[in-house]
Design an enzyme around this catalytic site. Structure first.
Site, PDB file in Angstrom:
ATOM      1  N   HIS A   1     -16.316 -46.820   8.250  1.00 55.03           N
ATOM      2  CA  HIS A   1     -15.499 -47.468   8.997  1.00 55.03           C
ATOM      3  C   HIS A   1     -15.668 -49.016   8.882  1.00 55.03           C
ATOM      4  O   HIS A   1     -16.747 -49.824   8.882  1.00 55.03           O
ATOM      5  CB  HIS A   1     -15.613 -47.058  10.638  1.00 55.03           C
ATOM      6  CG  HIS A   1     -14.993 -48.057  11.670  1.00 55.03           C
ATOM      7  ND1 HIS A   1     -15.731 -49.003  12.458  1.00 55.03           N
ATOM      8  CD2 HIS A   1     -13.523 -48.211  11.900  1.00 55.03           C
ATOM      9  CE1 HIS A   1     -14.768 -49.600  13.352  1.00 55.03           C
ATOM     10  NE2 HIS A   1     -13.499 -48.979  12.873  1.00 55.03           N
TER      11      HIS A   1
ATOM     12  N   LYS B   1      -1.868 -45.195  11.655  1.00 55.78           N
ATOM     13  CA  LYS B   1      -2.376 -44.851  12.981  1.00 55.78           C
ATOM     14  C   LYS B   1      -1.464 -43.849  13.573  1.00 55.78           C
ATOM     15  O   LYS B   1      -0.154 -43.963  13.434  1.00 55.78           O
ATOM     16  CB  LYS B   1      -2.544 -46.010  13.901  1.00 55.78           C
ATOM     17  CG  LYS B   1      -3.506 -46.980  13.419  1.00 55.78           C
ATOM     18  CD  LYS B   1      -4.929 -46.450  13.613  1.00 55.78           C
ATOM     19  CE  LYS B   1      -6.033 -47.347  13.250  1.00 55.78           C
ATOM     20  NZ  LYS B   1      -7.505 -47.125  13.790  1.00 55.78           N
TER      21      LYS B   1
END
Length: 443
Positions: A355, A222
């Site tokens: 996802h 991230k």
């Protein structure tokens, strides 16, 4: 054999306090409590089979999705399952085209999340009655039946029924061999579990080392909150995994378009395969601009987990705005709408890399991507499915990962059924977990 009239629909607000451990934290969602609106449908067939469906949320707002599910319930109750699956396109359109509810959509936002939860439960029920996992139900389905499940409204300029049928008929060639391959080897996955923004460097290193030990070769980190922090964390991971293993990055919609280009130009030294959600999920042309700037640096654009519907995906493909397409099993209108997106991706020859993570997203999307390989794409090139090692213990039929790959589920259904003790314990606000936590949070 399909049987029974739907006699009951219930929905519960289930929340897990993941924010307490920093799990799931990213540049935009800093303290998520992974949650779900959990739908159960029952029939009068007296066979004890229930259909279970979920849609994923981050805590607050789950009660709004629950309200939307209840608002849709009248479209489902007293319907024969045979009639629903016999005209699945019509049923899908009935749910998404309610003359009043569509005003707070249409086919997006809370009402579409609720639609996904309901439809996921219907698919789970259908597959259980047929005695097959959803991926196998789809693989065994006649191409014309598959096409009849899809609402082509708004996408016929890119994908017609005839186009879809042609793709699926071509997918019949070599299908049995690909199914055997999946059963033996599984579908390749990557891990996001070790690099959430809420983790310390020590935790990151520990989890990354364990992932390497477990055989993972593809890692996602991230990024987006602080450039210097990103540089440090990406350096740690790249040093640990080495130059040959794959690194992906995910900004979770943090940047404006020029900022995304500038930021990723500085992170390019770490050789990411893609940058995921670099900007607003609704900004098709913004994604196209970023793509044009970053592809020469060897960085692809991945997006889709917050794309509202098939129309947004259509435009992303038309605009050449992405190199990796990320479907979501609970954001789109369940299997039905995901089928249309898988077929459009095939037509444009864009790899689908779903996802997953959240509450049950891994459990659901494994069915879609395994079907995609066997019956649609027939390719594993540049294709990989996300995996996050969170909350699987709360599901009756959790995912099985072997050799960093999803092994095809064998239990009937959509793998959506949660353990009743977990649901009761984490139901909000009156479950055991929240009865303890809420007073402490108020003090």
């Amino acid at each position: 054999m399909v049987r029974g009239r739907i006699s009951r629909l219930s929905v519960r607000d289930v929340r897990f306090p993941t924010s307490l451990g920093g799990h799931g934290a990213d540049a935009m969602h800093t303290d998520p409590d992974y949650s779900a609106a959990y739908v159960v449908i029952e029939t009068d067939a007296e066979d004890g089979i229930k259909g279970c469906g979920i849609t994923f949320t981050l805590g607050k707002g789950t009660e709004v999705v629950v309200c939307a599910v209840n608002a849709l319930a009248h479209h489902v109750l007293n319907k024969d399952l045979k009639d629903i699956v016999g005209d699945f396109r019509g049923f899908y359109r009935q749910l998404t085209s309610d003359g009043q509810l569509r005003w707070i959509g249409p086919e997006k936002g809370v009402v579409h999340l609720a639609t996904a939860a309901v439809l996921n439960a219907v698919w789970d029920l259908w597959a259980k009655q047929e005695g097959k996992p959803v991926w196998k139900l789809l693989v065994d389905m006649d191409p014309r039946m598959l096409v009849s499940c899809i609402d082509f409204r708004y996408i016929t300029d890119v994908l017609t029924e005839e186009d879809a049928l042609e793709i699926l008929q071509k997918g019949q060639i070599g299908k049995k061999e690909r199914e055997k391959q999946m059963l033996a080897q599984g579908y390749p996955a990557y891990t996001t579990s070790c690099a959430w923004l809420g983790y310390s460097d020590d935790t990151l290193k520990q989890l990354c080392a364990q992932a390497l030990k477990d055989g993972w070769t593809r890692f996602k980190v991230k990024v987006g909150a602080d450039l210097q922090d990103d540089m440090r964390r990406c350096q740690i991971i790249r040093d640990m995994i080495g130059p040959e293993k794959t690194l992906m990055m995910d900004a979770n919609q943090r940047w404006d378009v020029p900022e995304a280009v500038e930021w990723m130009s500085k992170l390019a030294k770490f050789k990411p395969l893609w940058i995921e959600e670099p900007t607003s999920p609704d900004d098709i042309l913004g994604h196209a601009t970023i793509s044009k700037a970053l592809v020469p640096l060897g960085i692809g654009i991945a997006t889709g987990e917050q794309c509202h519907n098939r129309v947004i995906f259509k435009q992303l493909l038309q605009a050449k705005a992405l190199q990796f397409l990320q479907i979501d099993s609970c954001r789109l209108g369940s299997v039905n709408e995901n089928l249309s997106v898988l077929l459009m991706a095939k037509k444009f020859e864009i790899p689908v890399c779903p996802h997953a993570g959240g509450v049950g997203l891994c459990e659901l999307v494994q069915h879609l991507i395994i079907f995609d390989y066997i019956s649609v794409s027939a390719s594993l090139e540049n294709r990989v499915c996300e995996y996050v090692d969170h909350l699987h213990e709360h599901f009756k039929y959790p995912v099985m990962i072997q050799r960093a790959s999803y092994m095809p589920p064998k239990d009937p259904g959509y793998s959506t059924e949660m353990k009743e003790e977990s649901v009761k314990k984490h139901q909000y606000p009156d479950g055991e977990v929240w009865k303890k936590l809420l007073p402490a949070q108020e003090n």
